[in-house]
Design an enzyme around this catalytic site. Structure first.
Site: not given
Length: 327
Positions: A15, A29, A76, A107, A129, A131, A133, A158, A174-175, A220, A256
Site C-alpha cells: 500500500g 540523491r 501486489r 511488513d 505504512t 498503519d 505497525d 462532527r 487498520g486491518r 452528538h 487516508q
C-alpha cells in the site's frame, strides 16, 4: 574485503503511503553523493520480475518531495510468491548489475525483501505504512499524514453531526493494527474507538460510552472503528437496534493514503532514505531501517521481522477518561 556497491535498485511495494516519494528522492540523491548508480524499479516486486525499470538521476526526483503516492508505482505480486517468480527477480538484478535493493513499504514488502536476501540479493528495508505497525521502528513513514487527513475529515463530519444531533460511525484503516484509529480518536475527542487489539464488548465499548456521553449533556456522538474490527455499517446497525438512534456511517477508505506528506513524514523519509544508502556503502546489508527514541537505526532483517509492536493501551485509558464528558 567488502565488494564496493556500484549500483542500487529502489522500489516501493504494498500500500502506498505519503512520504514514499521523499524516501525515493533521498535514496537517489544519496546514491549520487556516494558515487553509486540508482535504478528505479517500477511496480514493486512485479517490476523486478518483469524488468520494469528506469535509470534515476538528480532530475528524475526533482519536485517530488511534497507529492503523495509514489512515482515508482506500487503493486501486489502473486508471481513473486512463487519460486519461479523470485528467481526471475534475481535474474533481473544480475542482468542490470544491481548490487542491492532498497525496498520501501510495510511488513509484506520486508518479507519479500527477505526472500531476495536468501537468494543472494542484498537488501535494505525502509518502513512506509500508514498503519505504523512495524515492530522494529517506533514510527513508519506516512502515519502522521494519514492521521491528519483522518482528523480533518472527522472534524468536518462532527460539524454536521452536531448540527443534526446525530451519531456518526467512522471507519478508518487498520486491518491488523489499531494505532491509527486510537491516535485519531484521541485527537478528535471520539466517544468510543474499536480496535483489533482489544476484544469488542459492544455493551461496554459502545452502548455505555454513548449513554455516558448523553448523560453528560452531549447530543452528538463519534464512534471510530478500525477496519480490522469489522464493518462500520454493522456497528451502525447495532447502534440503531440497541439505542434507537439512526447513525450515519462514513468509510474514509483510501483517502487516508493520499495527499501531500506533512513535515514529519518528509523529514523522516529523507533521513531513512539517506541512512539506507549509507548502510549499503558501509557494507551493512540485509537490514531494516527504523527509528528508535528519535534516532535512525538499522537491524538485521530476520530479527526485525520477529519484533512486535504493542498498542499503547494507556492511550485507550486516556480516551476513556476524556470521553466520560463527551467531546
Amino acid at each position: 574485503m567488502e565488494k564496493k556497491i556500484k549500483r542500487i535498485g529502489v522500489l516501493t511495494s504494498g500500500g502506498d503511503a505519503p512520504g514514499m516519494n521523499a524516501a525515493v528522492r533521498a535514496v537517489v540523491r544519496t546514491c549520487i553523493a556516494c558515487d553509486i548508480e540508482c535504478i528505479g524499479i517500477r511496480r514493486g516486486f512485479q517490476g523486478l520480475i518483469n524488468s520494469d525499470f528506469r535509470k534515476m538521476d538528480g532530475n528524475s526526483v526533482s519536485h517530488i518531495l511534497s507529492r503523495g503516492g509514489t512515482i515508482l508505482y506500487t503493486a501486489r505480486s502473486d508471481d513473486f510468491m512463487t519460486e519461479e517468480g523470485r528467481q526471475r527477480a534475481v535474474t533481473t538484478c544480475k542482468m542490470l548489475g544491481i548490487d542491492g535493493i532498497v525496498a520501501i513499504g510495510g511488513d509484506g514488502t520486508f518479507r519479500g525483501a527477505l526472500e531476495l536476501s536468501r537468494l543472494g540479493v542484498p537488501v535494505i528495508g525502509i518502513p512506509a505504512t500508514i498503519d505504523n505497525d512495524i515492530g522494529c521502528s517506533n514510527y513508519t513513514i506516512g502515519f502522521d499524514t494519514a492521521c491528519n487527513t483522518a482528523v480533518e475529515c472527522i472534524d468536518k463530519l462532527r460539524d454536521t453531526m452536531q448540527s443534526h444531533e446525530r451519531c456518526s460511525v467512522v471507519e478508518v484503516m487498520g486491518r491488523n493494527a489499531g494505532f491509527l484509529a486510537l491516535y485519531v480518536s484521541i485527537a478528535v475527542g471520539a466517544t468510543a474507538v474499536l480496535v483489533p487489539e482489544r476484544e469488542v464488548d459492544f455493551e461496554r465499548d459502545v452502548v455505555e460510552r454513548i449513554q455516558n456521553a448523553r448523560l453528560a449533556g452531549n447530543t452528538h456522538f463519534m464512534i471510530v472503528v478500525a477496519e480490522g474490527v469489522g464493518s462500520a455499517f454493522d456497528i451502525g446497525k447495532r447502534i440503531k437496534e440497541e439505542l434507537g438512534m439512526d447513525p450515519r456511517v462514513t468509510v474514509l477508505g483510501h483517502i487516508q493514503r493520499g495527499g501531500a506528506p506533512n513535515a514529519r513524514d518528509r523529514e523522516t523519509a529523507t533521513r531513512m532514505g539517506y541512512f539506507a544508502v549509507k548502510a549499503f556503502a558501509e557494507g551493512r546489508v540485509n537490514r531494516i531501517v527504523g527509528t528508535q527514541h528519535g534516532d535512525v537505526v538499522d537491524l538485521p532483517i530476520e530479527e526485525a521481522l520477529q519484533m512486535k509492536k504493542r498498542l499503547q493501551m494507556e492511550r485507550y485509558d486516556v480516551l476513556e477518561a476524556m470521553g466520560n464528558f463527551g467531546h
